[in-house]
Write a protein that holds these residues in place. Structure first.
Motif, short mmCIF file in Angstrom:
data_model
loop_
_atom_site.label_atom_id
_atom_site.label_comp_id
_atom_site.label_asym_id
_atom_site.label_seq_id
_atom_site.Cartn_x
_atom_site.Cartn_y
_atom_site.Cartn_z
N ASN A 1 17.31 13.76 -16.91
CA ASN A 1 16.13 14.56 -16.62
C ASN A 1 15.92 14.48 -15.11
OD1 ASN A 1 13.67 15.78 -16.32
ND2 ASN A 1 12.62 14.57 -17.88
N LYS A 2 16.51 15.40 -14.38
CA LYS A 2 16.44 15.38 -12.92
C LYS A 2 16.21 16.80 -12.42
CE LYS A 2 18.73 13.68 -8.83
NZ LYS A 2 19.74 12.77 -8.33
N VAL A 3 15.26 16.93 -11.51
CA VAL A 3 14.93 18.22 -10.92
C VAL A 3 14.99 18.07 -9.40
CG1 VAL A 3 13.12 19.95 -10.67
CG2 VAL A 3 13.41 18.76 -12.84
N ILE A 4 15.62 19.04 -8.74
CA ILE A 4 15.65 19.09 -7.28
C ILE A 4 15.14 20.46 -6.86
CG2 ILE A 4 17.09 19.05 -5.21
CD1 ILE A 4 19.01 17.20 -6.75
N LEU A 5 14.12 20.49 -6.02
CA LEU A 5 13.53 21.74 -5.55
C LEU A 5 13.36 21.71 -4.04
CD1 LEU A 5 10.65 21.98 -8.18
CD2 LEU A 5 12.76 23.31 -8.17
N VAL A 6 13.52 22.86 -3.40
CA VAL A 6 13.18 23.04 -2.00
C VAL A 6 12.29 24.26 -1.93
CG1 VAL A 6 14.02 23.49 0.33
CG2 VAL A 6 15.35 22.03 -1.20
N GLY A 7 11.12 24.10 -1.35
CA GLY A 7 10.19 25.22 -1.28
C GLY A 7 9.07 24.92 -0.31
N ASN A 8 8.04 25.77 -0.36
CA ASN A 8 6.90 25.64 0.54
C ASN A 8 5.65 25.30 -0.25
OD1 ASN A 8 8.87 27.75 1.79
ND2 ASN A 8 7.69 26.92 3.48
N LEU A 9 4.84 24.39 0.29
CA LEU A 9 3.60 24.00 -0.36
C LEU A 9 2.65 25.19 -0.42
CD1 LEU A 9 4.68 21.10 0.25
CD2 LEU A 9 2.30 20.46 0.48
N GLY A 10 2.10 25.44 -1.61
CA GLY A 10 1.15 26.53 -1.79
C GLY A 10 -0.27 26.12 -1.43
N LYS A 11 -0.53 24.83 -1.39
CA LYS A 11 -1.85 24.31 -1.01
C LYS A 11 -1.68 22.88 -0.53
CE LYS A 11 -3.00 22.74 -5.68
NZ LYS A 11 -3.99 22.74 -6.74
N ASP A 12 -2.69 22.39 0.16
CA ASP A 12 -2.67 20.99 0.59
C ASP A 12 -2.67 20.09 -0.65
OD1 ASP A 12 -2.82 21.75 3.25
OD2 ASP A 12 -4.97 21.39 3.42
N PRO A 13 -1.97 18.96 -0.60
CA PRO A 13 -2.00 18.03 -1.73
C PRO A 13 -3.42 17.53 -1.99
CG PRO A 13 -0.22 17.47 -0.23
CD PRO A 13 -1.07 18.50 0.46
#
Length: 101
Positions: free
Chosen positions: A5-17
């Motif tokens: 169960n492994k996920v790798i993503l590259v993207g842009n934050l849609g909002k501040d954490p």
């Protein structure tokens, strides 16, 4: 039974954490991540954005909340987590999120 169960993503934050703490003091940060892809569709080159909900815990949550902000490009590695709950109308709802590691 074993699996991966492994996920790798590259993207842009849609909002501040958003940093919160559980009743026992454990830090939790949550943010949305926009992951774009380009593909050849019926009308030529098309783009699609998938929004992913990301959750971080403990020290990683505090680091994320301090160092990341809306629009920032990030690499996220973690696991897929699906949970369910019952809403006010008694309907079963599902939440899919990535637990970052």
């Amino acid at each position: 039974m074993s699996g991966v169960n492994k996920v790798i993503l590259v993207g842009n934050l849609g909002k501040d954490p958003e940093l919160t703490y559980t009743a026992n003091g454990t830090a939790k940060a949550a943010f949305s991540l926009a992951v774009g892809e380009t593909f050849q569709g019926a009308n030529g080159r098309e783009e699609r954005t998938t929004w992913c909900n990301i959750v971080c815990w403990q020290k990683l949550a505090e680091v994320v909340a301090t160092n990341l902000s809306k629009g920032r490009k990030v690499y996220v590695e973690g696991k897929l987590s699906i949970s369910d709950y019952e809403d006010k109308a008694g309907q079963k709802r599902y939440i899919t999120e990535i637990v970052a590691r």
